[in-house]
Write a protein that holds these residues in place. Sequence first.
Motif, PDB file in Angstrom:
ATOM      1  N   LEU A  61       0.818  -1.093   0.032  1.00 24.38           N
ATOM      2  CA  LEU A  61       0.009   0.066  -0.098  1.00 24.38           C
ATOM      3  C   LEU A  61       1.100   1.159  -0.195  1.00 24.38           C
ATOM      4  CD1 LEU A  61      -3.343   0.921   0.180  1.00 24.38           C
ATOM      5  CD2 LEU A  61      -2.546   1.177   2.638  1.00 24.38           C
ATOM      6  N   SER A  62       0.762   2.271  -1.155  1.00 24.32           N
ATOM      7  CA  SER A  62       1.609   3.168  -1.190  1.00 24.32           C
ATOM      8  C   SER A  62       0.774   4.462  -0.767  1.00 24.32           C
ATOM      9  CB  SER A  62       2.053   3.139  -2.641  1.00 24.32           C
ATOM     10  OG  SER A  62       2.945   4.745  -2.812  1.00 24.32           O
ATOM     11  N   ILE A  63       1.132   5.238   0.228  1.00 24.73           N
ATOM     12  CA  ILE A  63       0.682   6.155   0.827  1.00 24.73           C
ATOM     13  C   ILE A  63       1.364   7.694   0.893  1.00 24.73           C
ATOM     14  CG2 ILE A  63      -0.438   7.212   2.964  1.00 24.73           C
ATOM     15  CD1 ILE A  63      -0.543   4.183   3.977  1.00 24.73           C
ATOM     16  N   GLY A  64       0.496   8.969   0.088  1.00 24.78           N
ATOM     17  CA  GLY A  64       1.351   9.677   0.050  1.00 24.78           C
ATOM     18  C   GLY A  64       0.993  10.861   1.227  1.00 24.78           C
ATOM     19  N   VAL A  65       2.251  11.352   1.553  1.00 25.02           N
ATOM     20  CA  VAL A  65       2.248  12.300   2.935  1.00 25.02           C
ATOM     21  C   VAL A  65       2.948  13.559   2.555  1.00 25.02           C
ATOM     22  CG1 VAL A  65       1.931   9.907   4.376  1.00 25.02           C
ATOM     23  CG2 VAL A  65       4.296  10.888   3.617  1.00 25.02           C
ATOM     24  N   ALA A  66       2.840  14.231   3.519  1.00 23.71           N
ATOM     25  CA  ALA A  66       3.863  15.566   3.406  1.00 23.71           C
ATOM     26  C   ALA A  66       5.013  15.101   4.374  1.00 23.71           C
ATOM     27  CB  ALA A  66       3.182  16.694   4.247  1.00 23.71           C
ATOM     28  N   LEU A  67       6.077  16.008   4.096  1.00 23.43           N
ATOM     29  CA  LEU A  67       7.319  15.671   4.709  1.00 23.43           C
ATOM     30  C   LEU A  67       7.765  16.823   5.410  1.00 23.43           C
ATOM     31  CD1 LEU A  67       9.482  17.455   2.948  1.00 23.43           C
ATOM     32  CD2 LEU A  67       9.834  15.167   1.473  1.00 23.43           C
TER      33      LEU A  67
ATOM     34  N   LEU B  95       1.352  19.233  -1.917  1.00 27.56           N
ATOM     35  CA  LEU B  95      -0.096  19.383  -1.901  1.00 27.56           C
ATOM     36  C   LEU B  95      -0.574  19.457  -2.886  1.00 27.56           C
ATOM     37  CD1 LEU B  95      -2.464  19.720  -0.040  1.00 27.56           C
ATOM     38  CD2 LEU B  95      -1.825  22.204   0.186  1.00 27.56           C
ATOM     39  N   ASP B  96      -0.007  20.241  -3.927  1.00 24.72           N
ATOM     40  CA  ASP B  96      -0.520  20.646  -5.399  1.00 24.72           C
ATOM     41  C   ASP B  96      -0.320  19.513  -6.482  1.00 24.72           C
ATOM     42  OD1 ASP B  96       2.258  20.904  -5.468  1.00 24.72           O
ATOM     43  OD2 ASP B  96       1.716  22.494  -6.902  1.00 24.72           O
ATOM     44  N   GLU B  97       0.029  18.121  -5.864  1.00 24.83           N
ATOM     45  CA  GLU B  97       0.321  17.041  -6.896  1.00 24.83           C
ATOM     46  C   GLU B  97      -0.457  15.703  -6.463  1.00 24.83           C
ATOM     47  OE1 GLU B  97       4.444  16.177  -7.536  1.00 24.83           O
ATOM     48  OE2 GLU B  97       5.016  18.179  -7.758  1.00 24.83           O
ATOM     49  N   ARG B  98      -1.214  15.981  -5.281  1.00 24.77           N
ATOM     50  CA  ARG B  98      -1.823  14.832  -4.845  1.00 24.77           C
ATOM     51  C   ARG B  98      -2.790  14.052  -5.904  1.00 24.77           C
ATOM     52  NH1 ARG B  98      -2.961  16.284   1.382  1.00 24.77           N
ATOM     53  NH2 ARG B  98      -4.402  17.919   0.493  1.00 24.77           N
TER      54      ARG B  98
ATOM     55  N   VAL C   5       1.697  27.447   1.241  1.00 29.44           N
ATOM     56  CA  VAL C   5       2.032  26.451   0.712  1.00 29.44           C
ATOM     57  C   VAL C   5       1.630  26.494  -0.780  1.00 29.44           C
ATOM     58  CG1 VAL C   5       2.490  23.930   0.685  1.00 29.44           C
ATOM     59  CG2 VAL C   5       3.300  25.283   2.316  1.00 29.44           C
ATOM     60  N   GLN C   6       1.952  26.112  -1.997  1.00 31.33           N
ATOM     61  CA  GLN C   6       1.481  25.918  -3.277  1.00 31.33           C
ATOM     62  C   GLN C   6       0.410  24.907  -3.198  1.00 31.33           C
ATOM     63  OE1 GLN C   6       4.142  25.798  -6.356  1.00 31.33           O
ATOM     64  NE2 GLN C   6       2.324  25.673  -7.880  1.00 31.33           N
ATOM     65  N   GLY C   7      -0.736  25.420  -3.387  1.00 27.47           N
ATOM     66  CA  GLY C   7      -2.138  24.360  -3.399  1.00 27.47           C
ATOM     67  C   GLY C   7      -2.758  24.243  -2.343  1.00 27.47           C
ATOM     68  N   SER C   8      -2.656  25.018  -1.378  1.00 26.83           N
ATOM     69  CA  SER C   8      -3.518  25.335   0.042  1.00 26.83           C
ATOM     70  C   SER C   8      -4.463  26.152  -0.131  1.00 26.83           C
ATOM     71  CB  SER C   8      -2.334  25.814   0.947  1.00 26.83           C
ATOM     72  OG  SER C   8      -2.941  26.222   2.232  1.00 26.83           O
ATOM     73  N   ASP C   9      -5.461  25.891   0.414  1.00 24.07           N
ATOM     74  CA  ASP C   9      -6.665  27.097   0.373  1.00 24.07           C
ATOM     75  C   ASP C   9      -6.551  28.051   1.500  1.00 24.07           C
ATOM     76  OD1 ASP C   9      -7.265  25.513   2.787  1.00 24.07           O
ATOM     77  OD2 ASP C   9      -9.234  24.903   1.819  1.00 24.07           O
ATOM     78  N   SER C  10      -5.181  28.022   2.317  1.00 23.22           N
ATOM     79  CA  SER C  10      -5.156  29.025   3.333  1.00 23.22           C
ATOM     80  C   SER C  10      -5.307  30.656   3.133  1.00 23.22           C
ATOM     81  CB  SER C  10      -4.029  28.773   4.037  1.00 23.22           C
ATOM     82  OG  SER C  10      -3.826  27.438   4.691  1.00 23.22           O
TER      83      SER C  10
ATOM     84  N   SER D 259      -4.100  17.815   4.903  1.00 23.10           N
ATOM     85  CA  SER D 259      -5.185  18.746   4.914  1.00 23.10           C
ATOM     86  C   SER D 259      -5.813  18.809   3.553  1.00 23.10           C
ATOM     87  CB  SER D 259      -4.819  20.201   5.355  1.00 23.10           C
ATOM     88  OG  SER D 259      -3.575  20.539   4.404  1.00 23.10           O
ATOM     89  N   TYR D 260      -7.124  18.997   3.317  1.00 27.03           N
ATOM     90  CA  TYR D 260      -7.627  19.270   1.996  1.00 27.03           C
ATOM     91  C   TYR D 260      -7.051  20.523   1.286  1.00 27.03           C
ATOM     92  CZ  TYR D 260     -11.596  16.328   4.072  1.00 27.03           C
ATOM     93  OH  TYR D 260     -12.571  15.465   4.490  1.00 27.03           O
ATOM     94  N   GLY D 261      -6.816  19.965   0.060  1.00 24.32           N
ATOM     95  CA  GLY D 261      -6.205  21.315  -0.823  1.00 24.32           C
ATOM     96  C   GLY D 261      -7.286  22.007  -1.387  1.00 24.32           C
TER      97      GLY D 261
END
Length: 282
Positions: free
Chosen positions: A39-45, A87-90, A155-160, A105-107
């Motif tokens: 199982l491959s899981i995408g995470v932030a680093l 975030l912007d590549e998920r 951060v690019q892709g964030s809705d903040s 977090s939701y982008g």
Amino acid sequence: MSTRHTIGAALCTLALAGVAGCGTSIEVSVPGQADGPVLSIGVALDEPGMSWYHNGAYSGFSVQVAQYVAKVLGYANKQIVFRSVPLDERAQRLTDGTVDLVVGSYGGQEADGTQIDYAGPYLNTSQGLLVRDHDDGEREVAGAGDLAGRTACIVQGSDSGQALRAQVGSVSVEERDTYQQCVSSLLAGQSDAVAGPEPILYGLRDQGGSAYLAVLGDSYGSARFGVGVRSGQPKLVAQIDAALRQMVADGSWRQAADGLQSSVGYRVDTGSNPPRLVEAKQ
């Protein structure tokens, strides 16, 4: 001011040493030989306390959620592979099969559900602001309103940034690839605040030094953390929701939340957590 420039440079060096913000994907397999499917899981680093790559491994609240969900789905630890996904590549990484799940977090570009479906959320928080500590006079940022005509880094892709503009229409938004780059921008005086979900900001403050950084109590907007899958997999979403409900029921969620507080000082809002949405979805 010279001290702040030195700290900013040190943070940038640290980020490069950890390959954070260099556009390089870091893949970490849990020790042991995988027996069966992986199982491959995408995470932030770059989110201390939530999803943080340090000393060759990932850790944090989101990583614990990912591990728990994977176990309920039938995967042993040695069958989990964590991959860093910006975030912007998920959506792209889910669509092309690079990862099976993403946690975080939701982008800002994912709200329409055409590319990513989310299970959860597993954490509800507010958006917040990280600022330089001990600024005074015209440079001081004591609340979101003080950012009128000034610059916030996201951060690019964030809705903040979108949420902040809803509060302060004249704020300028600077986009960077990583949170570490935003912190360096802040300490160097290129921006006046870092905007993002509060638990991430607490982790950045802890990592960068509370003598130089502060998280304002003036929160705004909302932020949610969930488990994303490629759109069109309702059965998988339902299975992950069930895993999240189980994580709450057996106390594992509370244990992870307590760990978040002890590691970076962020206290989860018990008025909105554990999220009740996971119990209501079908």
